[in-house]
Design a protein around this motif. Structure first.
Motif, PDB file in Angstrom:
ATOM      1  N   GLU A   1       0.809  -1.219   0.000  1.00 38.38           N
ATOM      2  CA  GLU A   1       0.000   0.000   0.000  1.00 38.38           C
ATOM      3  C   GLU A   1       0.842   1.269   0.000  1.00 38.38           C
ATOM      4  N   ARG A   2       1.890   1.310   0.785  1.00 38.94           N
ATOM      5  CA  ARG A   2       2.727   2.502   0.853  1.00 38.94           C
ATOM      6  C   ARG A   2       3.331   2.833  -0.510  1.00 38.94           C
TER       7      ARG A   2
ATOM      8  N   ILE B   1       0.686   4.405  -2.732  1.00 39.69           N
ATOM      9  CA  ILE B   1       0.454   5.806  -2.371  1.00 39.69           C
ATOM     10  C   ILE B   1       1.518   6.693  -3.004  1.00 39.69           C
ATOM     11  N   ASN B   2       2.761   6.254  -2.961  1.00 40.82           N
ATOM     12  CA  ASN B   2       3.843   7.022  -3.568  1.00 40.82           C
ATOM     13  C   ASN B   2       3.698   7.109  -5.085  1.00 40.82           C
TER      14      ASN B   2
ATOM     15  N   LYS C   1       1.136   9.810  -5.662  1.00 41.22           N
ATOM     16  CA  LYS C   1       1.726  11.124  -5.391  1.00 41.22           C
ATOM     17  C   LYS C   1       2.600  11.603  -6.544  1.00 41.22           C
TER      18      LYS C   1
ATOM     19  N   ARG D   1      -7.786   4.613   0.982  1.00 38.67           N
ATOM     20  CA  ARG D   1      -6.639   5.253   1.623  1.00 38.67           C
ATOM     21  C   ARG D   1      -5.548   5.564   0.611  1.00 38.67           C
TER      22      ARG D   1
ATOM     23  N   THR E   1      -6.802   8.784  -1.161  1.00 40.45           N
ATOM     24  CA  THR E   1      -6.791  10.012  -0.372  1.00 40.45           C
ATOM     25  C   THR E   1      -5.377  10.421   0.016  1.00 40.45           C
ATOM     26  N   ARG E   2      -4.585   9.491   0.493  1.00 40.01           N
ATOM     27  CA  ARG E   2      -3.215   9.824   0.908  1.00 40.01           C
ATOM     28  C   ARG E   2      -2.307  10.122  -0.279  1.00 40.01           C
ATOM     29  N   GLY E   3      -2.653   9.557  -1.424  1.00 39.20           N
ATOM     30  CA  GLY E   3      -1.873   9.841  -2.618  1.00 39.20           C
ATOM     31  C   GLY E   3      -2.248  11.155  -3.278  1.00 39.20           C
TER      32      GLY E   3
END
Length: 230
Positions: free
Chosen positions: A44-45, A48-49, A52, A84, A87-89
């Motif tokens: 997941e991390r 997200i990157n 971004k 998530r 949204t976080r990305g």
């Protein structure tokens, strides 16, 4: 009559840094109103990157970016929180591959985030998606094995939805030649994927040609509507 908009569907992006110049070139003229960023099934991390790195390219060109993760199903669907990731990305929303994921995302995301859904095999599936409260439905996108539904099926389904239902419809074009027919269905968006990115003149040129086709189809629809109303 509002113009038919273009929706750009990326290939599955393994390397965001390597894909960034391609996406930037595709968005050069601001022709696409939305971009579906397709990502591989990864931690997941990392996803997200990826978002971004690529979301600003679409957004700075005036397009909304929604994200989908390919190769998901069963326990894997819940192992990654796509809401998530979106949204976080910094994405504008998320695209579900089935009704279960669409329901999960609609419950998970605030109303200011877009939730779309594809993989709708029947009319009943599409109506269920509408009841869930998705922001758009997508017909005709590539299946998991890369194959495509018959164009006639996509034309029928898009015309049916556009005539009856309020949420926008996205109709996937397997080629540039299919764009005018899909526009005539009344779908709010026509999507281009491989047909744009594999074009020998480049994706921006392919999108420009698609835009010209949509403008012509929209003008013809407006003319016919005026004649019918006279």
């Amino acid at each position: 009559m509002t113009p038919t908009l273009l929706y750009l569907v990326t290939p599955i992006v393994e390397d965001p840094a390597g894909f960034a110049p391609t996406l930037r070139a595709a968005m050069r003229d601001g022709t696409a109103a939305a971009v579906l960023l397709r990502l591989p099934l990864r931690e997941e991390r990392l996803l997200i990157n990826h978002v971004k790195a690529l979301a600003p390219i679409a957004q700075e060109a005036g397009a909304a970016l929604v994200v989908a993760v390919e190769g998901r199903g069963g326990a894997e669907t819940m192992a990654i929180d796509l809401g998530r990731v979106a949204t976080r990305g910094g994405a504008d929303g998320a695209h579900a591959r089935d009704l279960a994921e669409a329901r999960f995302l609609r419950e998970r995301l605030e109303s200011d985030r877009v939730v779309g859904v594809g993989g709708l095999k029947t009319r009943h599936d599409a109506m269920t998606a509408g009841e869930i409260g998705v922001d758009y439905v997508l017909f005709g996108e590539p299946r998991a094995d890369g194959s495509l539904p018959a164009l006639e099926t996509v034309l029928e389904r898009a015309a049916w939805w556009a005539e009856i239902f309020e949420p926008p419809c996205v109709a996937f074009a397997p080629s540039l030649d299919a764009v005018p027919a899909l526009a005539r269905t009344g779908a709010e968006f026509v999507a281009l994927g491989e047909a744009a990115f594999a074009d020998t003149a480049g994706p921006a040129d392919a999108l420009a040609r698609a835009r010209a086709m949509l403008d012509a189809a929209d003008a013809e629809r407006a003319r016919r509507a005026a004649e019918d109303g006279s």
